[in-house]
Design an enzyme around this catalytic site. Structure first.
Site, PDB file in Angstrom:
ATOM      1  N   CYS A 139       0.921  -1.288  -0.149  1.00 44.40           N
ATOM      2  CA  CYS A 139       0.128  -0.027   0.068  1.00 44.40           C
ATOM      3  C   CYS A 139       0.896   1.196   0.023  1.00 44.40           C
ATOM      4  O   CYS A 139       1.364   1.648   0.934  1.00 44.40           O
ATOM      5  CB  CYS A 139      -1.052  -0.094   1.295  1.00 44.40           C
ATOM      6  SG  CYS A 139      -2.121   1.640   1.457  1.00 44.40           S
ATOM      7  N   CYS A 142      -0.406   4.143   2.268  1.00 48.48           N
ATOM      8  CA  CYS A 142      -0.252   3.860   3.768  1.00 48.48           C
ATOM      9  C   CYS A 142       1.326   4.100   4.113  1.00 48.48           C
ATOM     10  O   CYS A 142       1.513   4.727   5.083  1.00 48.48           O
ATOM     11  CB  CYS A 142      -0.439   2.453   3.970  1.00 48.48           C
ATOM     12  SG  CYS A 142      -2.086   1.673   3.307  1.00 48.48           S
ATOM     13  N   ASP A 143       2.131   3.471   3.142  1.00 46.03           N
ATOM     14  CA  ASP A 143       3.547   3.435   3.614  1.00 46.03           C
ATOM     15  C   ASP A 143       4.534   4.353   2.866  1.00 46.03           C
ATOM     16  O   ASP A 143       5.682   4.323   3.216  1.00 46.03           O
ATOM     17  CB  ASP A 143       3.915   1.962   3.368  1.00 46.03           C
ATOM     18  CG  ASP A 143       3.201   1.169   4.509  1.00 46.03           C
ATOM     19  OD1 ASP A 143       2.941   1.435   5.725  1.00 46.03           O
ATOM     20  OD2 ASP A 143       2.976   0.058   4.162  1.00 46.03           O
TER      21      ASP A 143
HETATM   22  P1  FAD Z   1      -9.827  -5.504   7.321  1.00 45.35           P
HETATM   23  O1  FAD Z   1      -9.097  -4.625   8.078  1.00 45.35           O
HETATM   24  O2  FAD Z   1      -9.521  -6.205   6.381  1.00 45.35           O
HETATM   25  O3  FAD Z   1     -10.944  -6.541   8.336  1.00 45.35           O
HETATM   26  C1  FAD Z   1     -11.495  -7.581   8.037  1.00 45.35           C
HETATM   27  C2  FAD Z   1     -12.094  -8.339   9.009  1.00 45.35           C
HETATM   28  O4  FAD Z   1     -13.272  -9.418   8.614  1.00 45.35           O
HETATM   29  C3  FAD Z   1     -10.927  -9.071   9.725  1.00 45.35           C
HETATM   30  O5  FAD Z   1     -11.021  -9.073  11.497  1.00 45.35           O
HETATM   31  C4  FAD Z   1     -11.299 -10.643   9.535  1.00 45.35           C
HETATM   32  O6  FAD Z   1     -11.075 -11.416  10.592  1.00 45.35           O
HETATM   33  C5  FAD Z   1     -12.731 -10.576   9.157  1.00 45.35           C
HETATM   34  N1  FAD Z   1     -13.545 -11.676   8.517  1.00 45.35           N
HETATM   35  C6  FAD Z   1     -12.823 -12.132   7.307  1.00 45.35           C
HETATM   36  N2  FAD Z   1     -13.711 -13.297   6.846  1.00 45.35           N
HETATM   37  C7  FAD Z   1     -14.870 -13.378   8.157  1.00 45.35           C
HETATM   38  C8  FAD Z   1     -15.551 -14.382   8.156  1.00 45.35           C
HETATM   39  N3  FAD Z   1     -16.098 -15.403   7.340  1.00 45.35           N
HETATM   40  N4  FAD Z   1     -16.152 -14.082   9.515  1.00 45.35           N
HETATM   41  C9  FAD Z   1     -16.101 -13.237  10.308  1.00 45.35           C
HETATM   42  N5  FAD Z   1     -14.967 -12.354  10.009  1.00 45.35           N
HETATM   43  C10 FAD Z   1     -14.369 -12.506   8.892  1.00 45.35           C
HETATM   44  N6  FAD Z   1      -4.863   2.053   5.885  1.00 45.35           N
HETATM   45  C11 FAD Z   1      -4.630   3.403   6.375  1.00 45.35           C
HETATM   46  O7  FAD Z   1      -5.593   3.981   6.448  1.00 45.35           O
HETATM   47  N7  FAD Z   1      -3.363   3.597   6.968  1.00 45.35           N
HETATM   48  C12 FAD Z   1      -2.402   2.852   6.899  1.00 45.35           C
HETATM   49  O8  FAD Z   1      -1.318   3.223   7.370  1.00 45.35           O
HETATM   50  C13 FAD Z   1      -2.345   1.502   6.680  1.00 45.35           C
HETATM   51  N8  FAD Z   1      -1.592   0.707   6.421  1.00 45.35           N
HETATM   52  C14 FAD Z   1      -1.537  -0.696   6.208  1.00 45.35           C
HETATM   53  C15 FAD Z   1      -0.635  -1.648   6.428  1.00 45.35           C
HETATM   54  C16 FAD Z   1      -0.795  -3.113   5.949  1.00 45.35           C
HETATM   55  C17 FAD Z   1       0.321  -3.839   6.114  1.00 45.35           C
HETATM   56  C18 FAD Z   1      -1.996  -3.315   5.491  1.00 45.35           C
HETATM   57  C19 FAD Z   1      -2.269  -4.809   4.794  1.00 45.35           C
HETATM   58  C20 FAD Z   1      -3.046  -2.232   5.217  1.00 45.35           C
HETATM   59  C21 FAD Z   1      -2.909  -1.066   5.549  1.00 45.35           C
HETATM   60  N9  FAD Z   1      -3.801  -0.156   5.589  1.00 45.35           N
HETATM   61  C22 FAD Z   1      -3.820   1.204   6.114  1.00 45.35           C
HETATM   62  C23 FAD Z   1      -5.101  -0.585   4.744  1.00 45.35           C
HETATM   63  C24 FAD Z   1      -6.167  -0.699   5.953  1.00 45.35           C
HETATM   64  O9  FAD Z   1      -5.776  -1.639   6.912  1.00 45.35           O
HETATM   65  C25 FAD Z   1      -7.402  -1.342   5.427  1.00 45.35           C
HETATM   66  O10 FAD Z   1      -7.962  -0.348   4.464  1.00 45.35           O
HETATM   67  C26 FAD Z   1      -8.418  -1.427   6.376  1.00 45.35           C
HETATM   68  O11 FAD Z   1      -7.959  -2.374   7.505  1.00 45.35           O
HETATM   69  C27 FAD Z   1      -9.867  -2.074   5.937  1.00 45.35           C
HETATM   70  O12 FAD Z   1     -10.895  -2.265   6.822  1.00 45.35           O
HETATM   71  P2  FAD Z   1     -11.948  -3.344   6.880  1.00 45.35           P
HETATM   72  O13 FAD Z   1     -12.647  -3.207   8.297  1.00 45.35           O
HETATM   73  O14 FAD Z   1     -12.564  -3.115   5.729  1.00 45.35           O
HETATM   74  O15 FAD Z   1     -11.260  -4.667   6.592  1.00 45.35           O
END
Ligand code: FAD
Length: 313
Positions: A139, A142-143
């Protein structure tokens, strides 16, 4: 089996799920959350988060997610550290949905908030894991800032890779774009941007084969897949930009998705094609993919669910 009826069940515990939980709990919906296999979501895999408003000194991903969890629990969210294995969704407004968790727990619910996120695709090299967060990222938004004034490489040939490369070119001294094929798959406009950016060097027919460095990445080992000639690039960061996979297997054939599996929501809402089923965060967003946008749509999903339940039950 003990079957309970809830106002809303939140699937997923990233920024979208927790924000939905905070709003739903404060609206007296007594939300139940299933965390899935990665409690806290993608941010638990990173160190510094510097772009989430409200943390002037930055915060680590795991700490931020712990704060969100505490805030959701403070208002009564019930959290289950399990994943969902089965979802039967109602097709008419006012009907109940049925959800089964990994322990066999069955819940009937008036609404569902899906926030199962997306997973970045990696090449499968051992070094990607070894240097994750220490030079390897998926990303640039992000980084990228951590590599300001330094040379980096981007892997990929599609729109994402082209976008990441042009974004990084504004921060970094040099960007090497490693493209497996003889051409970019990115749109013509994106290609032009890449070719017109002086500090992007496109290396066609090149693949990443390894990384080197004392604790953090200092070199990328690459190979020309036509001549098999190996070489190395002095870079401080490598961005893998070969796409993301939305976590939507559970909903295949049930909810409308785009061609890459992202859930489709209606207009400016989080409403899916089925009544009482809402989607928030990366699972429905292949464009922004940020914690703050995930949190924003989590808020929207809770408000949409609350209005739906008030209208039909
Ligand atoms: P996610 O964070 O992807 O969470 C998904 C959730 O769904 C998880 O808890 C998982 O366990 C759950 N899940 C999946 N399948 C099931 C199931 N069948 N039953 C129950 N639960 C399930 N964004 C920023 O804004 N700033 C940053 O600095 C940044 N740094 C990042 C660094 C890294 C290494 C990564 C990988 C991403 C980064 N991001 C950053 C992006 C950010 O993490 C994502 O945009 C954000 O986490 C998305 O949130 P979300 O709630 O949609 O899903």
């Amino acid at each position: 089996m003990n079957i309970t009826i809830k106002d809303t069940v939140i699937i997923g515990s990233g920024p979208a799920g927790y924000t939905a939980a905070i709003y739903a709990a404060r609206a007296n919906m007594n939300p139940v959350m299933f965390t899935g296999m990665q409690p806290g979501g993608q941010l638990t895999t990173t160190t510094e988060v510097e772009n989430f408003p409200g943390y002037p000194q930055g915060i680590t991903g795991p700490e931020m997610m712990e704060d969100l969890q505490k805030q959701a629990e403070r208002f009564g969210t019930v959290i289950h550290y399990e994943y969902i294995t089965e979802v039967q969704m109602a097709t008419e407004p006012g009907q109940l949905h049925r959800i089964v968790s990994s322990s066999g727990q069955e819940i009937q619910t008036r609404s569902i908030i899906i926030s199962t996120g997306a997973t970045a695709k990696y090449l499968g090299l051992e070094d990607e894991t070894k240097y994750a967060g220490s030079g390897v990222s998926a990303c640039a938004t992000c980084d990228g800032f951590f590599y300001k004034g330094k040379p980096v490489a981007v892997v990929g040939g599609g729109d994402t890779a082209a976008e990441e490369a042009t974004y990084l070119a504004k921060l970094c001294t040099q960007v090497y774009l490693l493209v497996r094929k003889h051409e970019l798959k990115a749109s013509k406009v994106m290609q032009e941007r890449v070719f017109n950016t002086p500090n992007i060097t496109v290396l066609f027919h090149h693949e990443l084969i390894g990384l080197e460095g004392d604790k953090v990445v200092e070199k990328a080992h690459i190979i020309n897949n036509q001549t098999q000639e190996k070489s190395e690039l002095n870079v401080d960061g490598v961005f893998i930009a070969i796409g993301h996979k939305p976590n939507t297997e559970l909903f295949q054939g049930k909810l409308d998705m785009d061609e890459t599996g992202y859930l489709i929501t209606k207009g400016k809402t989080t409403q899916t094609n089925l009544p009482g089923v809402f989607a928030a965060g990366d699972v429905q967003d292949n464009v922004y993919r940020q914690a703050i946008t995930a949190a924003g749509t989590g808020c929207m999903a809770a408000l949409d669910a609350e209005r739906y339940v008030a209208e039909y039950f």
